[in-house]
Structure formats: C-alpha cells, structure tokens
Design a protein around this motif. Sequence first.
Motif, PDB file in Angstrom:
ATOM      1  N   GLY A 281     -43.521  24.197  59.645  1.00 29.78           N
ATOM      2  CA  GLY A 281     -43.947  25.063  58.560  1.00 29.78           C
ATOM      3  C   GLY A 281     -44.983  26.093  58.956  1.00 29.78           C
ATOM      4  N   ALA A 282     -45.189  26.321  60.254  1.00 34.15           N
ATOM      5  CA  ALA A 282     -46.157  27.320  60.718  1.00 34.15           C
ATOM      6  C   ALA A 282     -45.578  28.057  61.915  1.00 34.15           C
ATOM      7  CB  ALA A 282     -47.487  26.670  61.082  1.00 34.15           C
ATOM      8  N   VAL A 283     -45.674  29.400  61.884  1.00 37.87           N
ATOM      9  CA  VAL A 283     -45.140  30.226  62.968  1.00 37.87           C
ATOM     10  C   VAL A 283     -46.188  31.243  63.407  1.00 37.87           C
ATOM     11  CG1 VAL A 283     -42.748  29.974  62.224  1.00 37.87           C
ATOM     12  CG2 VAL A 283     -44.107  31.904  61.390  1.00 37.87           C
ATOM     13  N   PHE A 284     -46.061  31.727  64.618  1.00 46.94           N
ATOM     14  CA  PHE A 284     -46.958  32.731  65.177  1.00 46.94           C
ATOM     15  C   PHE A 284     -46.137  33.961  65.514  1.00 46.94           C
ATOM     16  CE2 PHE A 284     -49.200  34.451  69.010  1.00 46.94           C
ATOM     17  CZ  PHE A 284     -50.351  34.857  68.367  1.00 46.94           C
ATOM     18  N   ASP A 285     -46.589  35.150  65.034  1.00 45.06           N
ATOM     19  CA  ASP A 285     -45.817  36.379  65.235  1.00 45.06           C
ATOM     20  C   ASP A 285     -46.381  37.274  66.344  1.00 45.06           C
ATOM     21  OD1 ASP A 285     -48.110  37.375  64.086  1.00 45.06           O
ATOM     22  OD2 ASP A 285     -47.092  38.552  62.539  1.00 45.06           O
ATOM     23  N   GLY A 286     -47.331  36.750  67.129  1.00 35.99           N
ATOM     24  CA  GLY A 286     -47.956  37.531  68.179  1.00 35.99           C
ATOM     25  C   GLY A 286     -49.321  38.049  67.775  1.00 35.99           C
ATOM     26  N   LYS A 287     -49.622  38.033  66.462  1.00 33.57           N
ATOM     27  CA  LYS A 287     -50.912  38.500  65.970  1.00 33.57           C
ATOM     28  C   LYS A 287     -51.606  37.467  65.090  1.00 33.57           C
ATOM     29  CE  LYS A 287     -48.935  42.162  64.240  1.00 33.57           C
ATOM     30  NZ  LYS A 287     -48.692  43.439  63.523  1.00 33.57           N
ATOM     31  N   ALA A 288     -50.828  36.739  64.294  1.00 38.99           N
ATOM     32  CA  ALA A 288     -51.424  35.811  63.339  1.00 38.99           C
ATOM     33  C   ALA A 288     -50.470  34.641  63.094  1.00 38.99           C
ATOM     34  CB  ALA A 288     -51.732  36.526  62.024  1.00 38.99           C
ATOM     35  N   VAL A 289     -51.032  33.580  62.516  1.00 37.55           N
ATOM     36  CA  VAL A 289     -50.256  32.400  62.140  1.00 37.55           C
ATOM     37  C   VAL A 289     -49.880  32.517  60.672  1.00 37.55           C
ATOM     38  CG1 VAL A 289     -50.259  29.887  61.937  1.00 37.55           C
ATOM     39  CG2 VAL A 289     -51.435  30.977  63.853  1.00 37.55           C
ATOM     40  N   TRP A 290     -48.634  32.193  60.358  1.00 38.79           N
ATOM     41  CA  TRP A 290     -48.122  32.228  58.990  1.00 38.79           C
ATOM     42  C   TRP A 290     -47.582  30.857  58.628  1.00 38.79           C
ATOM     43  CZ3 TRP A 290     -48.478  36.994  56.461  1.00 38.79           C
ATOM     44  CH2 TRP A 290     -48.792  38.083  57.285  1.00 38.79           C
ATOM     45  N   CYS A 291     -47.788  30.450  57.368  1.00 41.85           N
ATOM     46  CA  CYS A 291     -47.395  29.102  56.948  1.00 41.85           C
ATOM     47  C   CYS A 291     -46.487  29.150  55.716  1.00 41.85           C
ATOM     48  CB  CYS A 291     -48.629  28.262  56.612  1.00 41.85           C
ATOM     49  SG  CYS A 291     -49.735  27.974  58.010  1.00 41.85           S
ATOM     50  N   LEU A 292     -45.677  28.114  55.597  1.00 34.59           N
ATOM     51  CA  LEU A 292     -44.800  27.935  54.441  1.00 34.59           C
ATOM     52  C   LEU A 292     -45.474  26.937  53.499  1.00 34.59           C
ATOM     53  CD1 LEU A 292     -41.974  28.573  53.227  1.00 34.59           C
ATOM     54  CD2 LEU A 292     -41.143  26.538  54.420  1.00 34.59           C
ATOM     55  N   PRO A 293     -46.039  27.387  52.370  1.00 33.89           N
ATOM     56  CA  PRO A 293     -46.762  26.466  51.471  1.00 33.89           C
ATOM     57  C   PRO A 293     -45.806  25.439  50.863  1.00 33.89           C
ATOM     58  CG  PRO A 293     -47.224  28.771  50.940  1.00 33.89           C
ATOM     59  CD  PRO A 293     -46.051  28.761  51.866  1.00 33.89           C
ATOM     60  N   PRO A 294     -46.075  24.167  51.003  1.00 33.86           N
ATOM     61  CA  PRO A 294     -45.201  23.163  50.372  1.00 33.86           C
ATOM     62  C   PRO A 294     -45.329  23.215  48.853  1.00 33.86           C
ATOM     63  CG  PRO A 294     -47.138  22.129  51.344  1.00 33.86           C
ATOM     64  CD  PRO A 294     -47.180  23.562  51.746  1.00 33.86           C
ATOM     65  N   ASN A 295     -44.209  23.400  48.183  1.00 35.01           N
ATOM     66  CA  ASN A 295     -44.169  23.451  46.710  1.00 35.01           C
ATOM     67  C   ASN A 295     -45.137  24.484  46.139  1.00 35.01           C
ATOM     68  OD1 ASN A 295     -42.302  21.260  46.686  1.00 35.01           O
ATOM     69  ND2 ASN A 295     -44.017  19.833  46.917  1.00 35.01           N
ATOM     70  N   ASN A 296     -45.353  25.588  46.894  1.00 38.71           N
ATOM     71  CA  ASN A 296     -46.225  26.679  46.440  1.00 38.71           C
ATOM     72  C   ASN A 296     -47.635  26.213  46.118  1.00 38.71           C
ATOM     73  OD1 ASN A 296     -44.217  28.712  46.630  1.00 38.71           O
ATOM     74  ND2 ASN A 296     -43.351  28.011  44.671  1.00 38.71           N
ATOM     75  N   GLN A 297     -48.114  25.201  46.826  1.00 33.39           N
ATOM     76  CA  GLN A 297     -49.470  24.704  46.600  1.00 33.39           C
ATOM     77  C   GLN A 297     -50.499  25.746  47.027  1.00 33.39           C
ATOM     78  OE1 GLN A 297     -49.947  21.039  48.721  1.00 33.39           O
ATOM     79  NE2 GLN A 297     -48.446  19.913  47.504  1.00 33.39           N
ATOM     80  N   PRO A 298     -51.607  25.873  46.297  1.00 35.68           N
ATOM     81  CA  PRO A 298     -52.673  26.775  46.730  1.00 35.68           C
ATOM     82  C   PRO A 298     -53.332  26.238  47.992  1.00 35.68           C
ATOM     83  CG  PRO A 298     -53.389  25.464  44.854  1.00 35.68           C
ATOM     84  CD  PRO A 298     -51.926  25.180  45.036  1.00 35.68           C
ATOM     85  N   GLY A 299     -53.865  27.145  48.774  1.00 33.39           N
ATOM     86  CA  GLY A 299     -54.515  26.724  50.012  1.00 33.39           C
ATOM     87  C   GLY A 299     -54.581  27.874  50.993  1.00 33.39           C
TER      88      GLY A 299
END
Length: 227
Positions: free
Chosen positions: A197-215
């Motif tokens: 659920g987390a990927v790196f695009d060369g500049k920053a880390v992006w995450c997939l929020p489980p069930n759209n949870q805030p965080g």
Amino acid sequence: MSEPQRRYFSGIMIAFLTVSIGLSACTQISQPPAKESPQPPAKDLPFVGTRFVNFEGKPETTKLVAIAIDGTTVIRSFGSDHPTIDYRGQFSNPVRLSDGSRFQFKKIQDPKTKFPKNVVTKLSKNGQIAKGCKTKEAMCEAELTSSLSSSAIKEGRYIQSGTVHAIDIKGNQYRPVIESGALPWRELYELTPIQPGAVFDGKAVWCLPPNNQPGRCTEAGWKSGSS
C-alpha cells in the motif's frame, strides 16, 4: 574419322558444353540466398527482463536493472526528480557504473528455499567489496527482486495526507493528479513498491489509505489518526 564427321562431333560437344554451363549458372543464380540466423542470446546473463536492487533499504536508493536478450543493459536510480542513468551498454560482469563503482552479479543458493537466487555485490572504485550500505561493517550485497507488475501494486488512489495531489493506479499504468487535473497515464514500472500500500515515485512516498481512513503517508505505510 573423316573431316566432315569430326566437324559434326565437335559442334555437338560445343553445344553440349554451352548448355551445361548455362544450366549451372542458372542453378547458382536461382538458388535463394542463405538466411541469416537470428542473433543468439548473450551467454552468462544473470536474467532477462527487469529487476530491482536496493543496498540500503531506503526508497530513494532503489536501482532498476534491465537486461535484454542481446545483453543490452540499463541501470538507473530513482532518487531524483529525473531518474539518473547509471549505466547503458552491453552486459559485463562486473558492470562499471558512471560513478566508478561496479555491480557484480552472482547466483547463490537460498538457505531457506534451497533454490538459487540472483544477488548483486557492490564493488568500490578499487574493485574491493564496498561496505557501509546498511551498517558500518556489513558488505554491500542485496538480492535482485522481481520486476513490477499489476499484482505487485494494488489499484486505487494513493495520497500523502490532506493534499489535492494524488496518484491513480489502474492495471499496469498510473497517472499523477495535480490541481489542474489528472496527467497522462504512465508505465507502472516507474513506481517502486516499498511497503504494502505504499509506493515511491522518485520524489515522494504515496500511500493507499485503508477504507479512506484519515491519517498520513510514511515510508512504513499509512498511519491512521489525525495529521
């Protein structure tokens, strides 16, 4: 044999030789040219395709290693706005990178599975095994991981926290989303999975929020709770 007979038989022999030479020439001309055999794959390649190696275990230290069947090799880094090409050319073992260091490829037996696995050892400019990648004393050696595919990264919208920027992932493609809208689709292999659920695009880390949870998004994945 009389003179007329000799002339008669000489004429027959000349005609016979002429026809024979002509047939031989026609046979050689009509013979199709030999087909070029396809170029055989280069020998001693550690693999053919795309793999990833990371000596330090950080998102920005991931390197892509791509080797074609003819031995053409590309090694590139992800830790910058524009991925850096560390090497482009024919495969050799070791491969000398643009900074003078080298990657040495070898196969070792996995003690757990008992199957061989591809490992890369980083050599310093003087040809010695480099140390200090993860810890001060540990030598720089890491396993090559499989190429990315749609099954390696879950589909969905990846975010960082409460920003309007995001990354949409669908199938084998992804597209950045900015204030003005979604950008064109790009190839998924440009992203590096660092956690489920987390990927790196060369500049920053992006995450997939489980069930759209805030965080918020971290290198360890999505951290639920208030930002």
